[in-house]
Design an enzyme around this catalytic site. Structure first.
Site, PDB file in Angstrom:
ATOM      1  N   CYS A   1      20.952  42.714  12.683  1.00 43.46           N
ATOM      2  CA  CYS A   1      20.057  42.884  12.013  1.00 43.46           C
ATOM      3  C   CYS A   1      20.342  43.278  10.632  1.00 43.46           C
ATOM      4  CB  CYS A   1      18.678  43.498  12.521  1.00 43.46           C
ATOM      5  SG  CYS A   1      17.455  43.757  11.254  1.00 43.46           S
TER       6      CYS A   1
ATOM      7  N   GLU B   1       0.841  -1.210  -0.043  1.00 43.12           N
ATOM      8  CA  GLU B   1      -0.087  -0.210   0.053  1.00 43.12           C
ATOM      9  C   GLU B   1       0.995   1.107  -0.019  1.00 43.12           C
ATOM     10  OE1 GLU B   1      -1.903  -0.280   3.734  1.00 43.12           O
ATOM     11  OE2 GLU B   1      -3.405  -1.890   3.100  1.00 43.12           O
TER      12      GLU B   1
ATOM     13  N   CYS C   1      15.798  40.116  15.903  1.00 46.35           N
ATOM     14  CA  CYS C   1      16.156  41.453  16.047  1.00 46.35           C
ATOM     15  C   CYS C   1      15.131  42.079  17.124  1.00 46.35           C
ATOM     16  CB  CYS C   1      15.841  42.151  14.628  1.00 46.35           C
ATOM     17  SG  CYS C   1      15.755  44.156  14.505  1.00 46.35           S
TER      18      CYS C   1
ATOM     19  N   ASP D   1       1.610  10.428   3.940  1.00 50.28           N
ATOM     20  CA  ASP D   1       2.286  11.292   4.876  1.00 50.28           C
ATOM     21  C   ASP D   1       1.484  12.085   5.581  1.00 50.28           C
ATOM     22  OD1 ASP D   1       4.648  12.344   6.066  1.00 50.28           O
ATOM     23  OD2 ASP D   1       5.270  13.472   4.224  1.00 50.28           O
TER      24      ASP D   1
ATOM     25  N   CYS E   1      18.057  46.606  10.046  1.00 46.60           N
ATOM     26  CA  CYS E   1      18.070  48.001  10.944  1.00 46.60           C
ATOM     27  C   CYS E   1      19.514  48.052  11.621  1.00 46.60           C
ATOM     28  CB  CYS E   1      17.234  48.077  11.940  1.00 46.60           C
ATOM     29  SG  CYS E   1      17.240  46.810  13.242  1.00 46.60           S
TER      30      CYS E   1
ATOM     31  N   LYS F   1      10.861   3.206   2.668  1.00 45.69           N
ATOM     32  CA  LYS F   1      10.629   4.360   2.445  1.00 45.69           C
ATOM     33  C   LYS F   1      11.395   5.018   1.031  1.00 45.69           C
ATOM     34  CE  LYS F   1      10.488   7.274   6.097  1.00 45.69           C
ATOM     35  NZ  LYS F   1      10.003   8.026   7.191  1.00 45.69           N
TER      36      LYS F   1
ATOM     37  N   LYS G   1       2.405   4.581   1.500  1.00 44.01           N
ATOM     38  CA  LYS G   1       2.551   5.051   2.914  1.00 44.01           C
ATOM     39  C   LYS G   1       2.011   6.617   2.910  1.00 44.01           C
ATOM     40  CE  LYS G   1       5.619   5.242   6.782  1.00 44.01           C
ATOM     41  NZ  LYS G   1       5.374   6.399   7.151  1.00 44.01           N
TER      42      LYS G   1
ATOM     43  N   CYS H   1      12.213  48.376  13.709  1.00 43.15           N
ATOM     44  CA  CYS H   1      13.082  47.650  12.679  1.00 43.15           C
ATOM     45  C   CYS H   1      12.139  47.876  11.312  1.00 43.15           C
ATOM     46  CB  CYS H   1      13.634  46.343  13.027  1.00 43.15           C
ATOM     47  SG  CYS H   1      14.174  45.651  11.452  1.00 43.15           S
TER      48      CYS H   1
ATOM     49  N   TYR I   1      -6.609   2.584   6.560  1.00 45.13           N
ATOM     50  CA  TYR I   1      -5.995   1.505   6.000  1.00 45.13           C
ATOM     51  C   TYR I   1      -5.602   0.329   7.334  1.00 45.13           C
ATOM     52  CZ  TYR I   1      -2.367   4.520   8.599  1.00 45.13           C
ATOM     53  OH  TYR I   1      -1.904   5.286   9.301  1.00 45.13           O
TER      54      TYR I   1
HETATM   55  S1  IVH Z   1      -0.332   0.354   9.087  1.00 44.45           S
HETATM   56  C1  IVH Z   1       0.771  -1.302  13.448  1.00 44.45           C
HETATM   57  N1  IVH Z   1      -0.584   1.534   6.833  1.00 44.45           N
HETATM   58  O1  IVH Z   1       2.980   5.414   9.021  1.00 44.45           O
HETATM   59  C2  IVH Z   1       1.003  -0.003  12.433  1.00 44.45           C
HETATM   60  N2  IVH Z   1       0.480   2.687   8.386  1.00 44.45           N
HETATM   61  O2  IVH Z   1       5.634   5.509  10.095  1.00 44.45           O
HETATM   62  C3  IVH Z   1       0.057  -0.090  11.201  1.00 44.45           C
HETATM   63  N3  IVH Z   1       0.908   5.163   7.718  1.00 44.45           N
HETATM   64  O3  IVH Z   1       2.041   5.145  12.315  1.00 44.45           O
HETATM   65  C4  IVH Z   1       0.102   0.891  10.614  1.00 44.45           C
HETATM   66  N4  IVH Z   1       0.309   4.798   5.707  1.00 44.45           N
HETATM   67  O4  IVH Z   1       0.566   6.594  10.959  1.00 44.45           O
HETATM   68  C5  IVH Z   1       0.122   1.559   7.825  1.00 44.45           C
HETATM   69  N5  IVH Z   1      -0.814   2.265   4.416  1.00 44.45           N
HETATM   70  C6  IVH Z   1      -0.426   2.453   5.863  1.00 44.45           C
HETATM   71  C7  IVH Z   1       0.076   3.783   6.190  1.00 44.45           C
HETATM   72  C8  IVH Z   1       0.513   3.760   7.360  1.00 44.45           C
HETATM   73  C9  IVH Z   1       0.781   5.627   6.501  1.00 44.45           C
HETATM   74  C10 IVH Z   1       1.652   5.734   8.846  1.00 44.45           C
HETATM   75  C11 IVH Z   1       1.138   5.468  10.251  1.00 44.45           C
HETATM   76  C12 IVH Z   1       1.974   4.606  11.055  1.00 44.45           C
HETATM   77  C13 IVH Z   1       3.345   5.655  10.316  1.00 44.45           C
HETATM   78  C14 IVH Z   1       4.539   4.792  10.644  1.00 44.45           C
END
Ligand code: IVH
Length: 683
Positions: free
Chosen positions: A416, A117, A434, A121, A419, A322, A119, A439, A232
């Site tokens: 600064c 899946e 500053c 942000d 000024c 990552k 991840k 200023c 998720y």
């Molecule tokens: S599963 C038991 N799935 O990434 C933990 N987390 O760096 C289960 N996150 O704390 C997490 N996308 O906040 C899961 N597809 C995804 C995610 C995801 C983002 C976040 C989540 C987690 C953090 C860890």
């Protein structure tokens, strides 16, 4: 490395990681980008593993053993039924393969099925639904207890109050559904554009803004920004098993209930297919609505997930891979230092333009003086610039091999740049400031903010005009706006008569702008438009506000007396008016003829509930909380978050918590939904 060197390095890395955890989770203002932070944390974990004695000698607590903590002042902590863990992560393909090898050994089979899946942000949230009805939203907090952000989460349009019923997806009695709150890039840009208009500093990236927004004390302010949601995973579930049997089935199930899930996921058997899916995700992820910083690889079978189990911090059945930040190398031409509205000096790298993640970059943030020293960044160096979730690129390091001998360490200005005042560093702060209130850059920014649309909104007094007036020396303070002379303005050029008269008329008219606009325009730290409105209706004049004391905000029992205004804001307001110059400004405005309009009554005050303040707690039999609040306000009442002596009624439903106890101890009337409905009907 000797044991004593290891001990020292471990101690300093722990301090550094802890400081950055605090910046990221609690204040949503990180100084490092993700890869930089992950590198520090990894070095710490490796040293702790290699030198266990030194690690023990460096002290018992390490940030490697806990998840970050996002809990903030002003929110009620709620325990998760099932802890919210974090994820192990890696930037390396080999380590991802090792993750699979470990699981294969543990479970005694090679052909494991996975789901890959995106991840997302954003910031983690846990939603509780009871019999299909939304009950609360809680942040991850420290993983065990999180902040109750229900009122703010209710502003998210994608969050259904009721789950859809369907024959294929029966509703569990209780379920914690977990996911991520985020903000789209488009919304982030929209908000930053309004910041530009009012001369305020831009937000750094959508993740921090989303995290900061969900922790605003006033849901009305949250509603002004659009937050989104994607889900998720599950936490607790009753009866067990109602969440299905596979992670791939999760998405269909949750979608059938009407909840948003990830845009795309891949099923993969064995690690080679996983790796191919990770590559595919990397190719398509830029078209998603949310920023993705990696792939999350999960065992598909929930039964196997249970068998694999978790460590104290993270599940063994999942791993985040990552994506490396996009990075470019370019020459640092100069370091310029900018002065903000409150005098903070921010160093900015002026770069030889370079292409990075699809756009040309010629400036990048250098955060602050300490960061430049820590990374030993010198003008003339070839530096690495990274974009990682961040919209503003950051200089992350120097290519020392290419350093010319004439490059010398950067001397941060001691005066600064605007000024010439000697800069100061407040205790406990990294930023240099500053200290000169007069200023010119600070004056310009302050006056721009005051006159902007978001504040007093003076037509014709845009940024360019403010700059001219400050440069000519006709405006040195906000009050000077009201002391402009027609003949001065006429001297600005030919045929300016009409615009001069228009400007003077706009300035004159602005004297009667609503009080909250003036309060917002003063630029008190932490006080946004919504808080300014609350302060206006509580204090009624600038003079009263300037004389406010701590006890006007916080009761003897520590509870806030003005909904939406907690300890931080109260201290900021009192601190602001403790400075004589800010009190003088209030007097000067008054002497200049400023007569703010009385706060517009938010509700006409004529409804059956006028003058009554309600606090809601627990789950009502039929009304969702938001609906109850809306109806109370429409009937002239007020809804407040904390119980105090000023509360007229506590409206309590099932599972009411500490607020009910408090109401009882203060002798405040407790009513149920039926009584509320009767009151609304004027009975
Ligand atoms: S599963 C038991 N799935 O990434 C933990 N987390 O760096 C289960 N996150 O704390 C997490 N996308 O906040 C899961 N597809 C995804 C995610 C995801 C983002 C976040 C989540 C987690 C953090 C860890």
């Amino acid at each position: 490395m000797t044991p004593s060197e290891a001990k020292q390095r471990i101690a300093s890395l722990r301090a550094e990681v802890t400081r950055n955890d605090e910046l990221y989770y609690r204040r949503a203002r990180p100084e490092l980008n993700d890869p930089e932070y992950d590198r520090l944390k990894r070095e710490l974990a490796e040293l702790e593993a290699r030198y266990p004695d030194a690690a023990a000698a460096a002290g018992p607590s390490s940030p490697t053993a806990r998840v970050g903590d996002d809990r903030a002042e002003g929110f009620v902590a709620v325990r998760h039924r099932l802890p919210m863990q974090s994820l192990d992560n890696t930037y390396s393909e080999a380590e991802l393969r090792e993750f699979h090898a470990r699981l294969a050994r543990l479970l005694g089979r090679e052909d494991l099925a996975y789901v890959v899946e995106p991840k997302i942000d954003g910031l983690a949230v846990s939603l509780t639904y009871e019999k299909g009805r939304f009950v609360r939203a809680v942040t991850r907090g420290n993983g065990v207890d999180g902040d109750d952000v229900t009122a703010n989460a209710l502003t998210i349009r994608a969050l259904p109050r009721e789950l859809k019923r369907s024959a294929r997806a029966p509703l569990p009695d209780l379920i914690e559904i977990r996911g991520e709150i985020f903000m789209t890039l488009a919304e982030f840009e929209r908000i930053n554009a309004t910041r530009d208009d009012s001369g305020e500093e831009r937000y750094a990236n959508p993740r921090n803004l989303a995290a900061g927004t969900i922790k605003l004390l006033d849901p009305r302010e949250v509603a002004e920004r659009r937050l989104e949601l994607v889900l998720y995973g599950f936490g607790a579930c009753e009866p067990p098993g109602a969440g299905g049997e596979t992670q791939s089935g999760y998405h269909a199930l949750v979608r059938a209930w009407g909840l948003p899930t990830v845009e795309k996921f891949w099923k993969a058997r064995g690690i080679d297919e996983v790796w191919a899916a990770v590559g595919e995700l990397d190719r398509v992820r830029r078209s998603f609505a949310y920023a993705t910083d990696g792939a999350v690889v999960k065992l598909d079978s929930l039964a196997l997930q249970r068998e694999a189990g978790s460590t104290s911090k993270a599940p063994r059945w999942a791993m985040a891979y990552k994506f490396a930040a996009e990075r470019a190398e370019t020459k640092l031409l100069a370091i310029s230092v900018q002065v903000g509205r409150t005098g903070v000096l921010t160093p900015v790298a002026e770069l030889e333009p370079v292409l990075l993640a699809g756009s040309t970059v010629s400036r990048a943030t250098l955060h602050n003086k300490d960061e430049i020293a820590r990374k030993d960044i010198r003008v003339g160096d070839f530096v690495f610039v990274e974009k990682a979730g961040e919209v503003i690129p950051a200089v992350v390091g120097v290519n020392v091999a290419r350093r010319a001998p004439e490059c010398v360490a950067f001397k941060f200005p001691t005066r600064c740049p605007s000024c010439g005042s000697a800069v100061v560093q407040a205790e406990g702060e990294v930023a240099l400031r500053c200290p000169n209130y007069d200023c010119p850059v600070q004056v310009r920014r302050r006056v721009r903010h005051f006159a902007s649309k978001a504040c007093v909104d003076i037509d014709g007094l845009g940024e360019a005009m403010v700059d001219v007036l400050v440069e000519k020396g006709w405006v040195r303070s906000i009050a000077d706006i009201y002391r402009q002379r027609r003949e001065n303005l006429l001297s600005l050029g030919k045929s300016v008569e009409k615009s001069t008269d228009n400007l003077l008329a706009a300035i004159e008219a602005s004297k009667r702008a609503e009080l909250w606009r003036f309060i917002h325009g003063l630029g008190i730290p932490h006080v946004g438009a919504a808080a300014a409105r609350d302060l206006a209706s509580r204090f009624g004049s600038l003079d009263e506000l300037s004389q406010s004391r701590h006890q006007d905000y916080i009761g003897a029992d520590g509870q806030s007396l003005i909904a939406g205004i907690g300890e931080t804001m109260a201290s900021a307001i009192i601190g602001h008016f403790n400075q004589p110059i800010n009190r003088t400004l209030v007097r000067d405005l008054d002497e200049a003829g400023v007569r703010p309009a009385a706060p517009a009554a938010r509700s006409a005050g004529t409804g059956p509930l006028s003058g009554k303040t309600f606090v809601l707690t627990g789950t009502l039999p039929t009304l969702a909380r938001e609906e109850a609040s809306t109806r109370i306000e429409a009937a002239g009442g007020k809804v407040s978050s904390g119980v105090s002596k000023k509360t007229s009624f506590v409206l309590a439903g099932a599972d009411a918590g500490s607020k009910l106890e408090k109401a009882k101890s203060l002798g405040i009337a407790v009513i149920g939904e039926d009584e509320l409905l009767a009151m609304l009907a004027g009975r």
